[in-house]
Design a protein around this motif. Structure first.
Motif, PDB file in Angstrom:
ATOM      1  N   ARG A  42       0.839  -1.203   0.000  1.00  9.49           N
ATOM      2  CA  ARG A  42       0.000   0.000   0.000  1.00  9.49           C
ATOM      3  C   ARG A  42       0.873   1.253   0.000  1.00  9.49           C
ATOM      4  NH1 ARG A  42      -5.152   0.704   0.939  1.00  9.49           N
ATOM      5  NH2 ARG A  42      -5.416  -1.433   1.631  1.00  9.49           N
ATOM      6  N   SER A  80      -7.285  -2.773  -3.863  1.00  7.80           N
ATOM      7  CA  SER A  80      -8.058  -2.228  -4.980  1.00  7.80           C
ATOM      8  C   SER A  80      -8.347  -0.733  -4.840  1.00  7.80           C
ATOM      9  CB  SER A  80      -9.361  -2.994  -5.145  1.00  7.80           C
ATOM     10  OG  SER A  80     -10.158  -2.836  -3.977  1.00  7.80           O
ATOM     11  N   ASP A  81      -8.299  -0.188  -3.616  1.00  6.10           N
ATOM     12  CA  ASP A  81      -8.574   1.237  -3.434  1.00  6.10           C
ATOM     13  C   ASP A  81      -7.393   2.117  -3.826  1.00  6.10           C
ATOM     14  OD1 ASP A  81      -7.252   0.098  -1.265  1.00  6.10           O
ATOM     15  OD2 ASP A  81      -7.844   1.720   0.082  1.00  6.10           O
ATOM     16  N   SER A 105      -5.634   8.252  -8.927  1.00  4.38           N
ATOM     17  CA  SER A 105      -6.174   9.252  -7.996  1.00  4.38           C
ATOM     18  C   SER A 105      -5.131  10.164  -7.406  1.00  4.38           C
ATOM     19  CB  SER A 105      -6.915   8.549  -6.862  1.00  4.38           C
ATOM     20  OG  SER A 105      -6.049   7.695  -6.160  1.00  4.38           O
TER      21      SER A 105
END
Length: 105
Positions: A42, A80-81, A105
């Motif tokens: 992450r 997935s985020d 993003s």
């Protein structure tokens, strides 16, 4: 000429090169270890780096290839985020490899 070179140098300072970070697993990796490595992945994805997740099969581990695939798919679902799967898990010799890229993003 001097001004042009100065602008190019300034633009080069601001660019970010994308590197590939690798995470290695075994088919019987425990839940806590998976969570720990998921946190690292992450951080890598948030930093703008690609992540190469590898499951290494040794000896009798070759019987558990579906277990390794489930492990990689679970990793992709957890991340997935912040990232998306670039390539699905596929076998290359005794390794199963999956690539994750940061989302836009």
């Amino acid at each position: 000429m001097y001004e042009k070179k100065k602008k190019e140098k300034e633009a080069k300072k601001k660019q970010h090169t994308m590197s590939v970070k690798e995470l290695r697993f075994r088919p019987n990796t425990d839940d806590h270890d998976l969570e720990f490595k998921t946190r690292h992945a992450r951080e890598f994805l948030e930093g703008g780096d690609k992540v190469k997740a590898t499951v290494q099969f040794r000896g009798r581990d070759m019987l558990y290839t579906e277990k390794g695939e489930l492990l990689l798919l679970q990793l992709a679902k957890d991340l997935s985020d912040v990232g998306k799967m670039e390539s699905k898990p596929n076998m290359e010799g005794r390794r199963m490899i999956m690539m994750l890229t940061p989302s836009k993003s």
